[in-house]
Motif scaffolding. Structure first.
Motif, PDB file in Angstrom:
ATOM      1  N   SER A  17      65.152  29.413  29.506  1.00 10.89           N
ATOM      2  CA  SER A  17      65.802  28.533  31.174  1.00 10.89           C
ATOM      3  C   SER A  17      66.588  28.745  30.942  1.00 10.89           C
ATOM      4  CB  SER A  17      65.216  27.206  30.235  1.00 10.89           C
ATOM      5  OG  SER A  17      65.985  26.824  31.465  1.00 10.89           O
ATOM      6  N   TRP A  34      50.783  19.065  31.497  1.00 11.68           N
ATOM      7  CA  TRP A  34      51.486  19.632  33.047  1.00 11.68           C
ATOM      8  C   TRP A  34      51.125  20.400  34.235  1.00 11.68           C
ATOM      9  CZ3 TRP A  34      56.064  16.413  31.733  1.00 11.68           C
ATOM     10  CH2 TRP A  34      55.555  15.490  31.565  1.00 11.68           C
ATOM     11  N   THR A  36      51.935  23.385  36.701  1.00  5.75           N
ATOM     12  CA  THR A  36      53.347  24.354  36.378  1.00  5.75           C
ATOM     13  C   THR A  36      52.991  25.058  37.280  1.00  5.75           C
ATOM     14  OG1 THR A  36      53.137  25.190  34.606  1.00  5.75           O
ATOM     15  CG2 THR A  36      54.728  22.863  34.504  1.00  5.75           C
ATOM     16  N   TYR A  37      54.294  25.780  37.365  1.00  2.27           N
ATOM     17  CA  TYR A  37      54.569  27.427  37.688  1.00  2.27           C
ATOM     18  C   TYR A  37      53.416  28.193  37.018  1.00  2.27           C
ATOM     19  CZ  TYR A  37      57.631  25.305  41.045  1.00  2.27           C
ATOM     20  OH  TYR A  37      58.278  24.507  42.564  1.00  2.27           O
ATOM     21  N   ASP A  38      53.470  29.023  37.437  1.00  3.10           N
ATOM     22  CA  ASP A  38      52.915  29.955  36.580  1.00  3.10           C
ATOM     23  C   ASP A  38      54.308  30.789  35.479  1.00  3.10           C
ATOM     24  OD1 ASP A  38      51.024  31.613  35.774  1.00  3.10           O
ATOM     25  OD2 ASP A  38      51.569  33.576  36.786  1.00  3.10           O
ATOM     26  N   TRP A  40      55.215  28.872  33.201  1.00  2.10           N
ATOM     27  CA  TRP A  40      56.443  27.966  33.228  1.00  2.10           C
ATOM     28  C   TRP A  40      55.396  26.755  32.276  1.00  2.10           C
ATOM     29  CZ3 TRP A  40      61.527  27.659  33.633  1.00  2.10           C
ATOM     30  CH2 TRP A  40      62.408  28.767  34.187  1.00  2.10           C
ATOM     31  N   CYS A  41      55.963  26.046  31.396  1.00  2.00           N
ATOM     32  CA  CYS A  41      55.583  24.922  30.941  1.00  2.00           C
ATOM     33  C   CYS A  41      56.134  23.616  30.229  1.00  2.00           C
ATOM     34  CB  CYS A  41      54.135  25.509  29.515  1.00  2.00           C
ATOM     35  SG  CYS A  41      55.059  26.140  28.213  1.00  2.00           S
ATOM     36  N   TRP A  42      55.854  22.691  30.309  1.00  7.29           N
ATOM     37  CA  TRP A  42      56.590  21.667  29.242  1.00  7.29           C
ATOM     38  C   TRP A  42      56.177  21.497  27.514  1.00  7.29           C
ATOM     39  CZ3 TRP A  42      59.997  18.875  31.556  1.00  7.29           C
ATOM     40  CH2 TRP A  42      60.806  18.710  32.384  1.00  7.29           C
ATOM     41  N   PHE A  61      61.503  22.240  30.095  1.00 10.65           N
ATOM     42  CA  PHE A  61      60.604  23.300  31.108  1.00 10.65           C
ATOM     43  C   PHE A  61      61.204  24.671  30.528  1.00 10.65           C
ATOM     44  CE2 PHE A  61      59.977  24.248  35.289  1.00 10.65           C
ATOM     45  CZ  PHE A  61      58.922  24.623  35.016  1.00 10.65           C
ATOM     46  N   GLN A  63      60.085  29.201  29.869  1.00 10.82           N
ATOM     47  CA  GLN A  63      59.549  30.325  29.797  1.00 10.82           C
ATOM     48  C   GLN A  63      58.724  30.544  28.567  1.00 10.82           C
ATOM     49  OE1 GLN A  63      59.910  33.191  32.562  1.00 10.82           O
ATOM     50  NE2 GLN A  63      61.802  31.927  33.320  1.00 10.82           N
TER      51      GLN A  63
END
Length: 90
Positions: A17, A34, A36-38, A40-42, A61, A63
């Protein structure tokens, strides 16, 4: 995509990030589910200092493909799991 688990030791860099210009080391608490965009993750993590001590709890947040995983947690085989010890003798 990198599969992360609780206990993994990771380094979060700019590749994960753009906000991490200065890399940080973290221990994963959990991967949040949660939406998220493809790609990506929290993550809930403990940020670590140079000694490896937790200094802050953060939700980040990122990748996962950009994370550097230094150590993976190994599952404990069934039968070798710790059981509470009892000091009471019959």
């Amino acid at each position: 995509m990198t599969t992360l688990r609780a206990g993994d030791l990771i380094e979060v860099t700019r590749a994960a990030s753009v906000q991490f210009v200065k890399p940080i080391r973290c221990r994963v608490i959990r991967v949040l589910d949660w939406i998220t965009y493809d790609g990506w993750c929290w993550l809930d993590v403990y940020q670590l200092n140079d000694k490896g001590d937790a200094v802050a709890r953060r939700s980040i947040f990122v990748q996962p493909a950009g994370l550097v995983v230094h150590r993976r947690t190994a599952p404990v085989p069934v039968g070798q799991q710790r059981r509470p010890s009892s000091n009471v003798r019959p």
